[in-house]
Design a protein around this motif. Sequence first.
Motif, PDB file in Angstrom:
ATOM      1  N   ASN A 191       7.594 -33.249  -2.438  1.00 59.18           N
ATOM      2  CA  ASN A 191       8.222 -33.381  -1.413  1.00 59.18           C
ATOM      3  C   ASN A 191       8.063 -32.321  -0.890  1.00 59.18           C
ATOM      4  O   ASN A 191       8.680 -30.527  -1.318  1.00 59.18           O
ATOM      5  CB  ASN A 191       9.694 -33.655  -2.118  1.00 59.18           C
ATOM      6  N   CYS A 192       7.833 -32.329   0.164  1.00 55.33           N
ATOM      7  CA  CYS A 192       7.770 -30.875   1.292  1.00 55.33           C
ATOM      8  C   CYS A 192       8.979 -30.036   2.144  1.00 55.33           C
ATOM      9  O   CYS A 192      10.117 -30.875   1.922  1.00 55.33           O
ATOM     10  CB  CYS A 192       6.755 -30.952   2.709  1.00 55.33           C
ATOM     11  N   THR A 193       9.005 -28.553   1.381  1.00 56.33           N
ATOM     12  CA  THR A 193      10.187 -28.098   1.783  1.00 56.33           C
ATOM     13  C   THR A 193      10.452 -27.931   3.142  1.00 56.33           C
ATOM     14  O   THR A 193      11.823 -27.561   3.355  1.00 56.33           O
ATOM     15  CB  THR A 193      10.349 -26.903   0.851  1.00 56.33           C
ATOM     16  N   GLN A 194       9.407 -28.103   3.959  1.00 62.61           N
ATOM     17  CA  GLN A 194      10.170 -27.750   4.992  1.00 62.61           C
ATOM     18  C   GLN A 194       9.911 -29.321   6.101  1.00 62.61           C
ATOM     19  O   GLN A 194      11.224 -28.831   6.660  1.00 62.61           O
ATOM     20  CB  GLN A 194       8.776 -26.739   5.183  1.00 62.61           C
ATOM     21  N   CYS A 195       9.287 -30.013   6.079  1.00 64.03           N
ATOM     22  CA  CYS A 195       9.609 -31.165   6.875  1.00 64.03           C
ATOM     23  C   CYS A 195      10.050 -32.290   5.871  1.00 64.03           C
ATOM     24  O   CYS A 195      10.531 -33.532   6.512  1.00 64.03           O
ATOM     25  CB  CYS A 195       8.317 -31.894   6.671  1.00 64.03           C
ATOM     26  N   LYS A 196      10.209 -32.284   4.690  1.00 61.54           N
ATOM     27  CA  LYS A 196      10.731 -33.557   3.735  1.00 61.54           C
ATOM     28  C   LYS A 196      10.480 -34.142   3.859  1.00 61.54           C
ATOM     29  O   LYS A 196      11.176 -35.534   3.177  1.00 61.54           O
ATOM     30  CB  LYS A 196      13.093 -33.367   4.687  1.00 61.54           C
ATOM     31  N   LEU A 240       5.202 -26.556   0.018  1.00 62.52           N
ATOM     32  CA  LEU A 240       4.829 -27.391   1.293  1.00 62.52           C
ATOM     33  C   LEU A 240       3.795 -28.364   1.292  1.00 62.52           C
ATOM     34  O   LEU A 240       2.533 -28.020   0.546  1.00 62.52           O
ATOM     35  CB  LEU A 240       4.303 -25.989   2.066  1.00 62.52           C
ATOM     36  N   CYS A 241       3.298 -29.058   1.869  1.00 58.27           N
ATOM     37  CA  CYS A 241       2.305 -30.048   2.453  1.00 58.27           C
ATOM     38  C   CYS A 241       0.984 -29.202   3.573  1.00 58.27           C
ATOM     39  O   CYS A 241       1.575 -28.269   3.893  1.00 58.27           O
ATOM     40  CB  CYS A 241       3.172 -31.415   3.522  1.00 58.27           C
ATOM     41  N   PRO A 242      -0.278 -30.195   3.402  1.00 63.55           N
ATOM     42  CA  PRO A 242      -0.891 -29.849   4.289  1.00 63.55           C
ATOM     43  C   PRO A 242      -0.919 -29.682   5.580  1.00 63.55           C
ATOM     44  O   PRO A 242      -0.597 -28.223   6.474  1.00 63.55           O
ATOM     45  CB  PRO A 242      -2.104 -30.920   4.581  1.00 63.55           C
ATOM     46  N   LYS A 243       0.234 -29.786   6.630  1.00 58.78           N
ATOM     47  CA  LYS A 243       0.517 -29.722   7.596  1.00 58.78           C
ATOM     48  C   LYS A 243       1.277 -28.717   7.805  1.00 58.78           C
ATOM     49  O   LYS A 243       1.152 -27.505   8.738  1.00 58.78           O
ATOM     50  CB  LYS A 243       1.557 -30.481   7.860  1.00 58.78           C
ATOM     51  N   CYS A 244       2.369 -28.364   6.990  1.00 59.49           N
ATOM     52  CA  CYS A 244       3.107 -26.717   6.916  1.00 59.49           C
ATOM     53  C   CYS A 244       2.952 -25.954   6.768  1.00 59.49           C
ATOM     54  O   CYS A 244       3.395 -24.757   6.976  1.00 59.49           O
ATOM     55  CB  CYS A 244       4.948 -27.461   6.781  1.00 59.49           C
ATOM     56  N   SER A 245       2.233 -26.344   5.438  1.00 53.35           N
ATOM     57  CA  SER A 245       0.810 -24.977   5.065  1.00 53.35           C
ATOM     58  C   SER A 245      -0.016 -24.047   6.217  1.00 53.35           C
ATOM     59  O   SER A 245      -0.212 -23.313   5.777  1.00 53.35           O
ATOM     60  CB  SER A 245       0.631 -25.058   3.904  1.00 53.35           C
TER      61      SER A 245
END
Lengths: 148, 148
Positions: free
Chosen positions: A101-106, A137-142
């Motif tokens: 679960n990405c804390t940025q994009c949810k 963080l997911c790949p996109k958000c990291s």
Amino acid sequence: MAQTLHNFHFEDLLNKHHLKKTAPRLRVLSMMSSRNTATSQPDLESVMNDIDRVTLYRILSAFEEKGIIHKVFDLNGTANYALCTSNCDEGHHHDEHLHFNCTQCKNVYCLNDLQLPAINLPVGFVPQAFTLYATGLCPKCSKKAVKQ
Amino acid sequence: MAQTLHNFHFEDLLNKHHLKKTAPRLRVLSMMSSRNTATSQPDLESVMNDIDRVTLYRILSAFEEKGIIHKVFDLNGTANYALCTSNCDEGHHHDEHLHFNCTQCKNVYCLNDLQLPAINLPVGFVPQAFTLYATGLCPKCSKKAVKQ
DNA sequence: ACGTTAATTGTAATATTGTTGCGTTTACAT
DNA sequence: ATGTAAACGCAACAATATTACAATTAACGT
Ligand SMILES: [Mn+2]
Ligand SMILES: [Mn+2]
Ligand SMILES: [Zn+2]
Ligand SMILES: [Zn+2]
């Protein structure tokens, strides 16, 4: 799923589970397969705002019961749904993979390939299923985070 | 917690976090420490039905923010709360233990002693925290199952 | 093709869970 | 004792989920 799935796949799927091929059901399947993350109930509802909410709930629970999709609660307790990749049967799921679960994009990612290590529980506990959750963080958000 | 905790422990705890010692807060702490499973929001609400619902929500989120309790969603997406045993700080929790959700009695057990094995994620995913969930039968319910 | 029927959908009403705004009370520091 | 920020209670609202029942339709046999 990056792979393009066609409507007749979904129709076969519904057939297999003795579910009528209806427009709402096909649209739900199509939407969920077009994403590489799980779909939240609010998302589903806003995209399919012409379909009745109750119908959506019923479609989701029918699919879940048949082993077509599985439900994951995210950090906020929101229900998210994703297609099952493992051969889940009616009433018996085997989705013992990691949910990220990405804390940025949810977004919730099903990391199906990641197999869980063996766990031994204290005496008396009889496990039926395991799920591993991770937040971060997911790949996109990291990637975005690095750029800034 | 089998150990009997006394009120002054809770008062110290509230002091430490600069929270006023109020009757509702002490009662919530007392209730949660008297159980060996997590406490669900509905449970809390029905037991403390003389305390306003909004107050309970505010107490729970304050405690969670301070690192006094942590929130776990059970199989049905219901919020459950348990005291933190690890030294959780304001805004930073370290409750990376296994949560066992009994399918029979619906209780959520915090298995604090069970440390998680190392996990390596696919490239790009930057983890912040892990939680392992298990479903199955708890010791009480598995014992009952054998007797029948 | 056509009619039958069980499955599915739509609609309305209700329940549960969680949030926000605001006035009142109270713990606690001075 | 007194002032004040924190906490509480109340009311209104929002979001999510469930139930009951009437209307529609996909699937099947003819
Ligand atoms: Mn999954
Ligand atoms: Mn826990
Ligand atoms: Zn992300
Ligand atoms: Zn149990």
